[in-house]
Design an enzyme around this catalytic site. Structure first.
Site, PDB file in Angstrom:
ATOM      1  N   GLU A   1       0.831  -1.206   0.000  1.00 32.45           N
ATOM      2  CA  GLU A   1       0.000   0.000   0.000  1.00 32.45           C
ATOM      3  C   GLU A   1       0.861   1.249   0.000  1.00 32.45           C
ATOM      4  OE1 GLU A   1      -3.761   0.367   0.357  1.00 32.45           O
ATOM      5  OE2 GLU A   1      -2.882   2.117  -0.591  1.00 32.45           O
TER       6      GLU A   1
ATOM      7  N   ASP B   1       0.974   3.974  -2.916  1.00 32.46           N
ATOM      8  CA  ASP B   1       0.508   5.342  -2.661  1.00 32.46           C
ATOM      9  C   ASP B   1       1.595   6.383  -2.925  1.00 32.46           C
ATOM     10  OD1 ASP B   1      -1.765   4.026  -1.926  1.00 32.46           O
ATOM     11  OD2 ASP B   1      -1.633   4.477   0.208  1.00 32.46           O
TER      12      ASP B   1
ATOM     13  N   SER C   1      -7.526   1.624  -3.702  1.00 28.93           N
ATOM     14  CA  SER C   1      -6.254   2.158  -3.197  1.00 28.93           C
ATOM     15  C   SER C   1      -5.408   2.767  -4.307  1.00 28.93           C
ATOM     16  CB  SER C   1      -5.433   1.031  -2.579  1.00 28.93           C
ATOM     17  OG  SER C   1      -5.967   0.665  -1.354  1.00 28.93           O
TER      18      SER C   1
END
Ligand SMILES: *[C@@H]1O[C@H](CO)[C@@H](O)[C@H](O)[C@H]1NC(C)=O
Ligand SMILES: *[C@@H]1O[C@H](CO)[C@@H](O)[C@H](O)[C@H]1NC(C)=O
Length: 573
Positions: free
Chosen positions: A289, A293, A491
């Site tokens: 993640e 990101d 995400s």
């Protein structure tokens, strides 16, 4: 005589140990049952330490809501006139009588509280299970999460003294349950194997390879995002990182070398930490993640100074304390980032209504300061934040948090570039906690009219609909632990949309204009026609096909995906 005196004494001390004032406790919050996936394991030991938080009633939160809408609505004379910390605090700092009532109660009970927010509306204090049970007529018990075996201490109900009614919004953690699955794998990022191209049709906007592997070039071409560097150093973009998710610099460098050869591969983020957060750099600790990101902000928002905010876990309650702490951390800054993207969330029904409102009001404050707050909508379709979530036949759809909050921007996911369609996992639906905001009511009514009786009774038609917008979220190429990995999830979509907003802000600031701030009133008015409406696909779940994507706003992809040139025109550039 001697004996009699002893008896008298012990009677006297018995009287002393019960409070002289009758404890007038009133039920404040309760939940009907233990949430799915948790087992009640009996009372917690009385000497177990507990850290509790108190949310004090804010002075004039309705007033702040009016101001937020005023400064965020393009037709308003006050559009873009964001507030300072002091101006926000005037609305948020509790009234003197509230502070006095809470202080009196704390000192009666020998408690010392610490202020946890710049406005003083959140206090924290240390206690034990036995004392907390007595203070709040609670039954703090051990609950085991079946899938992870993690134990958490919660109560199914609690009361507050009558003297604090109207002064105390909530006590936390009490009836809100954590999301242990989310803390193990906070992302809904799912690594996937590549699959054959769904078609060989090429589009003007993006090559056919983008139907199987999304790279920064695909995103830039499909949405018309400039590759030239931003110019304004005061314009910043922040990425939230929670619980064990670390952003790896070597992965970022390799990603930039491979997918952004036109920019300096040493471009990186600035680390900020709170709650004991850190960002260790060993390859095995690189989080999917956090890598995603940072790579899809720094790799898309070319040249925009980017922060990675690593929130540690010394908060006791995992995600939700971290959710609150990161906002209060940013609120305390003189110049908070103009954009914040967060790819974490959980099912709305796991959170108490009061806590959901409290967190949502924190987003309202940061929005009033001029920050655009974006969250991934979740990856369980109509079934909640993550599949598999339990959803029995006939059960209602599960909205996610914080997407139901009307003061943030929820981002759903799409796939393929020609045509771009809704991703079937894109969480969307209608909140059970938050009513439809005025800015959304026309767009939502139009969708519901078109939907007719489909899924009637499975969702709350009066709730705030989400997501608001969408971006690509399938077959997204990242570098993790030194290797290219394909991931999917909303995400992916939130950092991409956040990067578009950051690049728009760069040009606005360069033109001497304020940043966009809270986006939704703009998106649902002048911004709507600057988005590519997604008209096919649906978000399956709960043994249904979910909601169909249709022209206009829909609860799968919102108003659609960005068209940079049109957005520039819509913001007046
Ligand atoms: C796509 O192109 C490849 C190679 O040119 C070909 O083998 C394949 O059959 C094509 N697929 C479709 C769906 O047209
Ligand atoms: C439906 O949503 C509204 C907010 O618009 C809320 O007040 C109401 O309690 C919700 N109903 C249910 C059954 O959750």
């Amino acid at each position: 005589m001697f004996k009699a005196a002893l008896v008298l004494l012990s009677l006297f001390s018995a009287t002393l140990s019960t409070p002289h004032i009758a404890r007038d406790l009133r039920l404040h919050e309760s939940r009907d049952d233990v949430p799915d996936g948790f087992t009640h394991n009996g009372p917690a030991a009385g000497d177990t330490p507990l850290r509790l938080r108190l949310a004090l009633k804010q002075n004039d939160i309705e007033g702040l809501q009016d101001v937020l809408m005023d400064v965020s609505t393009p037709t308003s004379a006050n559009y873009g006139k964001h507030l300072s910390l002091e101006e926000v605090n005037e609305y948020v700092t509790p009234k003197p009588e509230t502070i006095a009532a809470v202080n009196a109660w704390l000192s009666e009970n020998g408690l010392t509280a610490k202020t946890l927010s710049p406005a003083g509306d959140w206090l924290g204090f240390q206690t034990t299970v036995a004392q907390a049970n007595r203070l709040f007529d609670a039954d703090f018990s051990a609950f085991t999460h079946d899938a992870t075996g993690e134990t958490t201490i919660r109560t199914l109900a609690y009361s507050i003294p009558a003297s604090l009614q109207g002064h105390l919004d909530l006590v936390h953690p009490t009836i809100t349950f954590p999301n242990p699955l989310a803390s193990k794998r906070p992302v809904s990022v799912i690594p996937r194997r590549s699959r054959p191209p769904s078609s060989n049709i090429t589009s003007d906007a993006a090559p056919a390879s983008c139907n199987t592997a999304i790279t920064p070039s695909c995103v830039q071409e499909l949405y018309g995002i400039p590759t030239t560097p931003a110019t304004q150093s005061s314009n910043t973009l922040a990425v939230s990182g929670f619980i064990g998710q670390f952003a790896n610099e070597a992965d970022l460098t390799q990603f930039l070398k491979m997918f952004r050869p036109d920019i300096d591969a040493s471009t990186t983020f600035t680390l900020q930490t709170l709650d004991g957060g850190s960002n260790p750099q060993s390859q095995s600790e690189a989080g999917l993640e956090a890598d995603l990101d940072t790579q899809y902000t720094i790799g898309i928002a070319t040249g925009v100074p980017t922060f990675f905010i690593s929130v540690g876990d010394n908060t006791q309650d995992g995600d939700l304390d971290g959710f609150l702490d990161i906002i209060n951390f940013l609120l305390a800054e003189d110049t908070p980032p103009q954009v914040l993207t967060t790819s974490y969330g959980q099912n709305e029904n796991t959170i108490s209504r009061s806590l959901a409102i409290s967190l949502c009001n924190a987003y309202m404050q940061l929005g009033a300061r001029g920050t655009s707050i974006l969250f991934a909508s979740g990856d369980g379709g109509v079934q909640g934040s993550q599949a598999p979530t339990i959803c029995l036949p006939g059960q209602n759809f599960v909205p996610t948090f914080p997407s139901g909050c009307p003061f943030m921007t929820s981002v759903g996911a799409t796939q393929n570039v020609n045509p771009e369609v809704a991703a079937s996992f894109s969480s969307g639906g209608f909140s059970n906690y938050f009513a439809t905001p005025a800015y959304q009511s026309a767009a939502k009514s139009a969708y519901l009219t078109g939907l007719g009786n489909t899924h009637s009774g499975k969702f709350n038609a009066s709730g705030r609909g989400f997501p608001d917008v969408a971006a690509l979220g399938v077959d997204v190429q990242i570098v993790n632990e030194g290797a290219v990995t394909s991931v999917e999830g909303t995400s992916c979509a939130s950092p991409i949309f956040a990067s578009v907003v950051a690049l728009l802000n760069d040009q606005l600031i360069a033109a001497g204009k304020p940043p966009l701030g809270f986006l939704n009133p703009f998106l649902y008015s002048t911004g709507a026609s600057a988005l590519n409406s997604i008209t096919s696909g649906s978000n399956e779940g709960c043994i249904t096909e979910g909601f169909p994507a249709k022209a206009g706003w829909n609860p799968v992809t919102g108003l659609g995906t960005p068209n940079f040139a049109k957005l520039l025109a819509a913001v007046g550039l």
